[in-house]
Structure formats: structure tokens, C-alpha cells
Scaffold this motif. Structure first.
Motif, PDB file in Angstrom:
ATOM      1  N   GLU A   1       0.845  -1.188   0.000  1.00 42.92           N
ATOM      2  CA  GLU A   1       0.000   0.000   0.000  1.00 42.92           C
ATOM      3  C   GLU A   1       0.884   1.243   0.000  1.00 42.92           C
ATOM      4  O   GLU A   1       2.026   1.210   0.458  1.00 42.92           O
ATOM      5  CB  GLU A   1      -0.911   0.034   1.241  1.00 42.92           C
ATOM      6  CG  GLU A   1      -1.996  -1.029   1.246  1.00 42.92           C
ATOM      7  CD  GLU A   1      -3.061  -0.788   0.194  1.00 42.92           C
ATOM      8  OE1 GLU A   1      -3.173   0.355  -0.310  1.00 42.92           O
ATOM      9  OE2 GLU A   1      -3.780  -1.746  -0.138  1.00 42.92           O
ATOM     10  N   ASN A   2       0.321   2.346  -0.498  1.00 38.35           N
ATOM     11  CA  ASN A   2       1.069   3.598  -0.405  1.00 38.35           C
ATOM     12  C   ASN A   2       1.075   4.139   1.013  1.00 38.35           C
ATOM     13  O   ASN A   2       1.939   4.956   1.357  1.00 38.35           O
ATOM     14  CB  ASN A   2       0.516   4.640  -1.387  1.00 38.35           C
ATOM     15  CG  ASN A   2      -0.975   4.891  -1.237  1.00 38.35           C
ATOM     16  OD1 ASN A   2      -1.750   3.983  -0.893  1.00 38.35           O
ATOM     17  ND2 ASN A   2      -1.398   6.110  -1.500  1.00 38.35           N
ATOM     18  N   GLU A   3       0.177   3.671   1.873  1.00 37.58           N
ATOM     19  CA  GLU A   3       0.236   4.021   3.302  1.00 37.58           C
ATOM     20  C   GLU A   3       1.165   3.005   3.961  1.00 37.58           C
ATOM     21  O   GLU A   3       0.935   1.801   3.907  1.00 37.58           O
ATOM     22  CB  GLU A   3      -1.163   3.969   3.912  1.00 37.58           C
ATOM     23  CG  GLU A   3      -1.289   4.724   5.232  1.00 37.58           C
ATOM     24  CD  GLU A   3      -0.542   4.073   6.386  1.00 37.58           C
ATOM     25  OE1 GLU A   3       0.439   4.693   6.889  1.00 37.58           O
ATOM     26  OE2 GLU A   3      -0.909   2.949   6.777  1.00 37.58           O
ATOM     27  N   ILE A   4       2.228   3.477   4.610  1.00 35.32           N
ATOM     28  CA  ILE A   4       3.337   2.594   4.972  1.00 35.32           C
ATOM     29  C   ILE A   4       3.562   2.430   6.470  1.00 35.32           C
ATOM     30  O   ILE A   4       4.587   1.879   6.880  1.00 35.32           O
ATOM     31  CB  ILE A   4       4.646   3.081   4.313  1.00 35.32           C
ATOM     32  CG1 ILE A   4       4.921   4.564   4.657  1.00 35.32           C
ATOM     33  CG2 ILE A   4       4.588   2.866   2.807  1.00 35.32           C
ATOM     34  CD1 ILE A   4       6.270   5.062   4.170  1.00 35.32           C
ATOM     35  N   SER A   5       2.611   2.823   7.310  1.00 31.45           N
ATOM     36  CA  SER A   5       2.838   2.680   8.746  1.00 31.45           C
ATOM     37  C   SER A   5       2.837   1.222   9.188  1.00 31.45           C
ATOM     38  O   SER A   5       3.482   0.875  10.183  1.00 31.45           O
ATOM     39  CB  SER A   5       1.801   3.476   9.544  1.00 31.45           C
ATOM     40  OG  SER A   5       0.489   3.004   9.299  1.00 31.45           O
ATOM     41  N   GLU A   6       2.132   0.339   8.464  1.00 34.91           N
ATOM     42  CA  GLU A   6       2.078  -1.068   8.853  1.00 34.91           C
ATOM     43  C   GLU A   6       3.295  -1.862   8.396  1.00 34.91           C
ATOM     44  O   GLU A   6       3.555  -2.950   8.910  1.00 34.91           O
ATOM     45  CB  GLU A   6       0.821  -1.731   8.298  1.00 34.91           C
ATOM     46  CG  GLU A   6      -0.475  -1.282   8.966  1.00 34.91           C
ATOM     47  CD  GLU A   6      -1.651  -2.134   8.529  1.00 34.91           C
ATOM     48  OE1 GLU A   6      -1.526  -2.862   7.512  1.00 34.91           O
ATOM     49  OE2 GLU A   6      -2.696  -2.080   9.189  1.00 34.91           O
ATOM     50  N   THR A   7       4.017  -1.339   7.412  1.00 37.49           N
ATOM     51  CA  THR A   7       5.104  -2.129   6.833  1.00 37.49           C
ATOM     52  C   THR A   7       6.482  -1.491   6.968  1.00 37.49           C
ATOM     53  O   THR A   7       7.465  -2.058   6.493  1.00 37.49           O
ATOM     54  CB  THR A   7       4.844  -2.396   5.337  1.00 37.49           C
ATOM     55  OG1 THR A   7       4.770  -1.139   4.639  1.00 37.49           O
ATOM     56  CG2 THR A   7       3.563  -3.187   5.141  1.00 37.49           C
ATOM     57  N   THR A   8       6.564  -0.322   7.621  1.00 34.81           N
ATOM     58  CA  THR A   8       7.865   0.313   7.859  1.00 34.81           C
ATOM     59  C   THR A   8       7.879   0.923   9.256  1.00 34.81           C
ATOM     60  O   THR A   8       6.851   0.984   9.951  1.00 34.81           O
ATOM     61  CB  THR A   8       8.163   1.438   6.852  1.00 34.81           C
ATOM     62  OG1 THR A   8       7.361   2.594   7.165  1.00 34.81           O
ATOM     63  CG2 THR A   8       7.885   1.007   5.421  1.00 34.81           C
ATOM     64  N   ASP A   9       9.057   1.400   9.638  1.00 32.05           N
ATOM     65  CA  ASP A   9       9.218   2.052  10.943  1.00 32.05           C
ATOM     66  C   ASP A   9       9.022   3.564  10.869  1.00 32.05           C
ATOM     67  O   ASP A   9       9.520   4.300  11.716  1.00 32.05           O
ATOM     68  CB  ASP A   9      10.600   1.729  11.521  1.00 32.05           C
ATOM     69  CG  ASP A   9      11.751   2.230  10.629  1.00 32.05           C
ATOM     70  OD1 ASP A   9      11.488   2.820   9.549  1.00 32.05           O
ATOM     71  OD2 ASP A   9      12.924   2.021  11.008  1.00 32.05           O
TER      72      ASP A   9
END
Length: 337
Positions: A57-65
């Protein structure tokens, strides 16, 4: 195993890499997947400066720090993506240089705690870095590995001036991907961008089909057709005019009941009740690739708890041409049954 459309073994598509073993969409996940997969699948989104990168996803809070980076706190925002309100950090608000300071993390740690040992170690890869990896590894193992990119949220990215299709084609052309037999499939849940791409490239295209709802470009245009309409015999014939394959939700082929058990028919309900989708798609000349296969009981139908290989065997017996898997080694083993 039933015959596939081209009478060859079904392909194994590493879903976001070997994402059962490494955080998804990282070079480590792709490199591990290459040991047993035929294709690796990067989901593509754009940076602020127009570089294609791999994130689900372009929303990245779940997959990055990103949430732990105080220097980017001001970029947290709320947006509407494909009709859904999302709050977080979005790739299109970061340059590639900024995104390279982030590190990936396991998206579902409650199910894949073992993968959290890699949190904080792995970068977000660009499409070019993924292609470079594929070329090196293909040479090393003397086996051609394909790529299977998904164009994420195409209508949205077009609306903000960061359309993904042109840079994708430019990157593929620069790397020698050309012709209908190139080791690549380009996939999308939307229709109009694939139809447009079919006029600009002869690379194989894949229409993704969900088990509910409709393509978002249909929502925007006011088209009343749904995914259910697209999987009819006439709908598949229309898809075959611009695509080589369909990528389908498993439930479209073997539905589940409300308890999560595969629907049954026949004497004492001992046989599963598949739809005619494979037969209809093959009749239209379309390959059928099915998503997504995972080993965890959380994702498996009740019929195959603790037996993910049995689920593969069921679908392979229906003549599917490929499967998307988080565990490509398990999928590969199942092709040998």
C-alpha cells in the motif's frame, strides 16, 4: 493434476516475495523466493519524485518504521484512497532518498512473529533494484525468473499526477522486457488502465478479480458492472480482448460457506463444489492464476487446517495455471504430488 491451458505445470508466483519467511516486499523476501518460485510479485506505488517502489500500500505505517522517525512526523495525514479513509504516512509524500532512510517491518507480527527478527534491517526496494536482483539470480541458478508487478491504486495515482503506467513501461523497456513471451505479467484490479496498456505494449496483462465489489475505475466512472459480471462467460470474453490471464480470489473458484468450510456437493457432501470459472476462462483463452495461498491455519479453510499442501492439490486438480503464495516452497512441493 488436471491440464492447464497450455498443458504445462502451473507457475508459482511468490506473493510479495517469500513473505511467509521475510517481511514482504524486501529484497530478502524476493531473493529467498527465487529458490522455488517462477515469478516474484512486487506491488508498485510511487514516490514523490516519481520512482516506482515495492509496497503493498502507499500508506506505509504497517510495513515500515516510519512512525518512529520524528523527522517525518509532520507528514502524517489523512487521505481518501479508492473511497477508503486512511490515516498515516504515504509514499507519494516522500522522496526516494527519504524513503531509503526507513526500514521494513513484518506486517502481521501476530501471525508471523518469527519474521520480526528482520524488523529494522531491510530497505524499501525500487522496481529497478528488484529487476537487478532477478537478473543476477537468474544467471546464478541458470533459470529464468519472471516478475509479476501489480499497479496499485491506478486511478488515485493518476489523479495526483503520478501515474504508474508510463514509468513502469519505460523501466521494463530499458531492461529488455518486450514481446508477448517476456517473463512478466502486469496486473491490476482496475480495467481501464489495462485496456489502455494493451494499446501501448504487447507484454502480458492480467485482470485481477475479487470475490466482491467492483473495480474502482468503475466506481469513478459510474459503471454499474461488478467483478461478478466480469467472471461470466461474456465478461471473460471481453477481458480476453486485452489481457492474457485473470488473477482470481480463491473463493471465486471454490467458495466457502459462512463457517469457513469449502462448499460441498455429491454423495454425503464429500466433494467440493467448484464453479466453472477455470473452464470458462480457458474457453476464452485466458490463463487462471489464483490468490492467495498461505500456510497458517488463520487463512486456510477448515477443511485443510494443518494441511496447506492439500489446498494446493485441490486447486491444481482443477487445472489452474498458477498460484500466488506467501510460501513458494510449499507451493512448489505441491506441484510434485
Amino acid at each position: 493434476m488436471s491440464r492447464t491451458l497450455q498443458d504445462v505445470s502451473p507457475i508459482i508466483i511468490a506473493h510479495r516475495g517469500a513473505s511467509g519467511y521475510r517481511p514482504e516486499h524486501t529484497l530478502a523476501a524476493y531473493e529467498l523466493a527465487i529458490l522455488s518460485a517462477d515469478y516474484i510479485e512486487p506491488d508498485l506505488v510511487s514516490t514523490k519524485d516519481g520512482v516506482l517502489i515495492a509496497r503493498h500500500e502507499n500508506e506505509i505505517s504497517e510495513t515500515t518504521d516510519v512512525a518512529s522517525h520524528a523527522e517525518f512526523a509532520h507528514l502524517q495525514t489523512t487521505k481518501i484512497i479508492d473511497g477508503e479513509t486512511k490515516t498515516g504516512w504515504f509514499t507519494e509524500d516522500f522522496t526516494l532518498r527519504e524513503l531509503k532512510t526507513l526500514r521494513a517491518k513484518e506486517r502481521i507480527p501476530q501471525l508471523r512473529f518469527q519474521n520480526t527478527v528482520y524488523d529494522g534491517l531491510l530497505e524499501i526496494p525500487t522496481l529497478q533494484e528488484i529487476i537487478d536482483l532477478v537478473k543476477v539470480k537468474s544467471s546464478e541458478i541458470n533459470r529464468e525468473i519472471g516478475i509479476y508487478p501489480e499497479i496499485k491504486h491506478p486511478t488515485y495515482f493518476q489523479s495526483i499526477g503520478l501515474a504508474l503506467e508510463a514509468p513502469l513501461l519505460a523501466t521494463l523497456t530499458a531492461n529488455g522486457y518486450q514481446g508477448a513471451n517476456a517473463p512478466i505479467f502486469i496486473q491490476s484490479f482496475e480495467v481501464s488502465n489495462l485496456q489502455d496498456l494493451s494499446t501501448k505494449t504487447d507484454l502480458p496483462l492480467v485482470q485481477l478479480l475479487n470475490d466482491s465489489g467492483k473495480p474502482y475505475d468503475f466506481v469513478v466512472s459510474g459503471c454499474e458492472s461488478t467483478y461478478a459480471d466480469l467472471v461470466t462467460a461474456s465478461g471473460l470474453e471481453e477481458i480476453a480482448k486485452y489481457a492474457k490471464a485473470i488473477g482470481i480470489h480463491k473463493n471465486l473458484l471454490v467458495p466457502r460457506d459462512s463457517n469457513g468450510r469449502l462448499r460441498r456437493r455429491g454423495a454425503a457432501c464429500r466433494q467440493t463444489s467448484p464453479t466453472s470459472l477455470v473452464t470458462d476462462a480457458h474457453a476464452a483463452g485466458l490463463l487462471v492464476h489464483v490468490w492467495t495461498f498461505r500456510n497458517e491455519d488463520y487463512f486456510l479453510p477448515l477443511d485443510f487446517q494443518g494441511n496447506p499442501q492439500g489446498e494446493y492439490e485441490l486447486f491444481f486438480n482443477l487445472g489452474v495455471d498458477g498460484v500466488f503464495s506467501d510460501y513458494p516452497d510449499t507451493a512448489f512441493a505441491a506441484t510434485k504430488f
